[in-house]
Enzyme design. Structure first.
Site, PDB file in Angstrom:
ATOM      1  N   ASP A 124       0.793  -1.243   0.000  1.00  0.00           N
ATOM      2  CA  ASP A 124       0.000   0.000   0.000  1.00  0.00           C
ATOM      3  C   ASP A 124       0.822   1.287   0.000  1.00  0.00           C
ATOM      4  O   ASP A 124       0.507   2.233   0.748  1.00  0.00           O
ATOM      5  CB  ASP A 124      -0.960   0.003   1.194  1.00  0.00           C
ATOM      6  N   ASP A 169      -4.720  -0.867  -1.811  1.00  0.00           N
ATOM      7  CA  ASP A 169      -6.087  -0.649  -1.371  1.00  0.00           C
ATOM      8  C   ASP A 169      -6.866  -0.184  -2.591  1.00  0.00           C
ATOM      9  O   ASP A 169      -6.406   0.718  -3.311  1.00  0.00           O
ATOM     10  CB  ASP A 169      -6.099   0.433  -0.286  1.00  0.00           C
ATOM     11  N   HIS A 171     -10.682   0.609  -3.165  1.00  0.00           N
ATOM     12  CA  HIS A 171     -12.039   0.637  -2.611  1.00  0.00           C
ATOM     13  C   HIS A 171     -13.066   1.201  -3.587  1.00  0.00           C
ATOM     14  O   HIS A 171     -12.799   2.194  -4.277  1.00  0.00           O
ATOM     15  CB  HIS A 171     -12.064   1.508  -1.351  1.00  0.00           C
ATOM     16  N   HIS A 220     -10.524   7.120   1.064  1.00  0.00           N
ATOM     17  CA  HIS A 220      -9.162   6.952   0.557  1.00  0.00           C
ATOM     18  C   HIS A 220      -9.105   5.835  -0.478  1.00  0.00           C
ATOM     19  O   HIS A 220      -9.921   4.919  -0.462  1.00  0.00           O
ATOM     20  CB  HIS A 220      -8.189   6.638   1.707  1.00  0.00           C
ATOM     21  N   LYS A 245      -6.910  -5.178  -3.055  1.00  0.00           N
ATOM     22  CA  LYS A 245      -7.675  -5.604  -1.881  1.00  0.00           C
ATOM     23  C   LYS A 245      -8.671  -4.516  -1.485  1.00  0.00           C
ATOM     24  O   LYS A 245      -8.566  -3.376  -1.915  1.00  0.00           O
ATOM     25  CB  LYS A 245      -6.740  -5.929  -0.709  1.00  0.00           C
ATOM     26  N   CYS A 290      -2.223  -2.432   7.728  1.00  0.00           N
ATOM     27  CA  CYS A 290      -2.199  -3.410   6.634  1.00  0.00           C
ATOM     28  C   CYS A 290      -0.922  -4.242   6.611  1.00  0.00           C
ATOM     29  O   CYS A 290      -0.969  -5.443   6.306  1.00  0.00           O
ATOM     30  CB  CYS A 290      -2.411  -2.697   5.306  1.00  0.00           C
TER      31      CYS A 290
END
Length: 368
Positions: A124, A169, A171, A220, A245, A290
């Site tokens: 990340d 990440d 999202h 984020h 993820k 993470c």
């Protein structure tokens, strides 16, 4: 993870083992990698009394040869741990390791220690965590996420990892972890904070079934946004593999292996198995979120797992300390980037990782 490894024969033929003379080992002298020619030579070298089997003291000499760095420094292995490892390979529990038992030890323990297959997992290192909406320098620990880029790049340029992974990440806009989405879902009566009073970094409990604790974060790393991109100065190697993820809007995903409910795996586990990885070096952002969740899962799965501490930055100092304790308490290792090259090349061999492997072999054998 190790059941399949046991069945398919383990490492490849790049393996070159270690053969000190008995006096060299006893005196702590450096051992050259090309001094041992094959398994039979190793067995005969350490069978000091010539009885055709290895007792505990002879096995401890093997451990002294194995667990050292390229400068000849021998890492201590406690008597208790030496006995634990010995018992893994003394399958018939007669107090000796015979030739058949040593063959297993050689193929599935010594080979891995001397010639590990190493993955580098960079977690990340994305814009939002460094200078965007979830800039970790504004969190409790006030650490600068951009500081991980230089040591990571140096490792990528100098260490011959067998494979490199970058996690992101990723999202959707309606993700459950975003503070501005807290009104979208019903909270459980047990939630310590109401939706109206919740603020970023609070923990709420969403209604189930079952109820789900969730730490709330600023919006984020939204898919396809600038904030979700890897930092522009981070080196992205050819054949590097990206792992996404946090794509399910209903559940967060700190670990690069699983979502937080352990409902869905990412592609990482499959990719590691395909490459017969034995060791994972993990770093990135955030140390206590993470990165910490990822190394905890790596250890639970059975990988020899190493945190590269100077290539990590975190959110909360007390949580970072708890992460360290979790790693060390589960036979993981914490190193700095200057240690990594010799470890990946098998010239610096740590007893913590040897012990971890032996205990995973024991678990795999018990399950068969």
């Amino acid at each position: 993870m190790l059941v399949g490894f046991i069945n398919n024969g383990g490492c490849d033929e790049r393996f070159i083992s270690i053969q000190p003379t008995m006096s060299e080992v006893a005196n702590g002298a450096p051992v050259e990698l090309d001094r041992l020619f094959d398994m039979d030579a190793c067995y005969e070298t350490f069978d000091k009394d010539g009885d055709g089997k290895l007792n505990l003291e002879e096995f401890r000499l093997i451990c002294k040869a194995l667990f050292r760095n390229d400068k000849g420094h021998i890492y201590p292995l406690s008597e208790e741990r030496a006995r634990h490892i010995f018992r893994v390979f003394d399958k018939n529990d007669d107090g000796f390791i015979d030739k058949e038992e040593f063959t297993f030890c050689w193929n599935h323990w010594i080979k891995v220690i001397v010639r590990p297959v190493s993955a580098f997992l960079i977690v990340d290192v994305q814009n939002d965590f460094i200078s965007g909406t979830l800039n970790i320098s504004e969190c409790n620990a006030q650490q600068d996420g951009s500081e991980v880029v230089e040591p990571i790049n140096a490792l990528l340029e100098s260490v011959p990892f067998d494979c490199v992974f970058y996690s992101l990440d990723w999202h959707p806009p309606d993700h459950v972890s975003f503070i501005d989405n807290v009104h979208r879902r019903e909270l459980d009566p047990s939630s310590p904070v109401s939706a109206d009073k919740a603020q970023a970094y609070d923990t709420v409990v969403f209604a189930g079934p079952p109820p789900m604790k969730q730490r709330l974060w600023p919006r984020h790393c939204v898919q396809d946004s600038w904030g979700a991109e890897l930092h522009k100065d981070l080196k992205v190697v050819q054949n590097g593999i990206k792992v996404y993820k946090g794509t399910n809007p209903e559940v967060d995903s700190y670990s690069v292996f699983w979502d937080n409910k352990k409902l869905t795996e990412t592609s990482l586990s499959t990719q590691l198995r395909m490459r017969a990885v034995t060791d994972i070096y993990i770093c990135g952002i955030a140390y206590d979120v993470c990165v910490g969740a990822t190394i905890a899962d790596a250890l639970a799965i059975g990988y020899r797992s190493v945190l590269v501490e100077d290539a990590c930055r975190g959110v909360d100092l007390s949580d970072m300390q708890r992460t360290k304790s979790t790693i060390l308490g589960n036979n993981g290792l914490i190193v700095t980037s200057e240690d990594v090259l010799a470890m990946v090349e098998g010239r610096d061999r740590r007893p913590e990782l040897g012990y971890k492997l032996a205990m995973e072999l024991k678990t795999a054998m018990d399950e068969q």
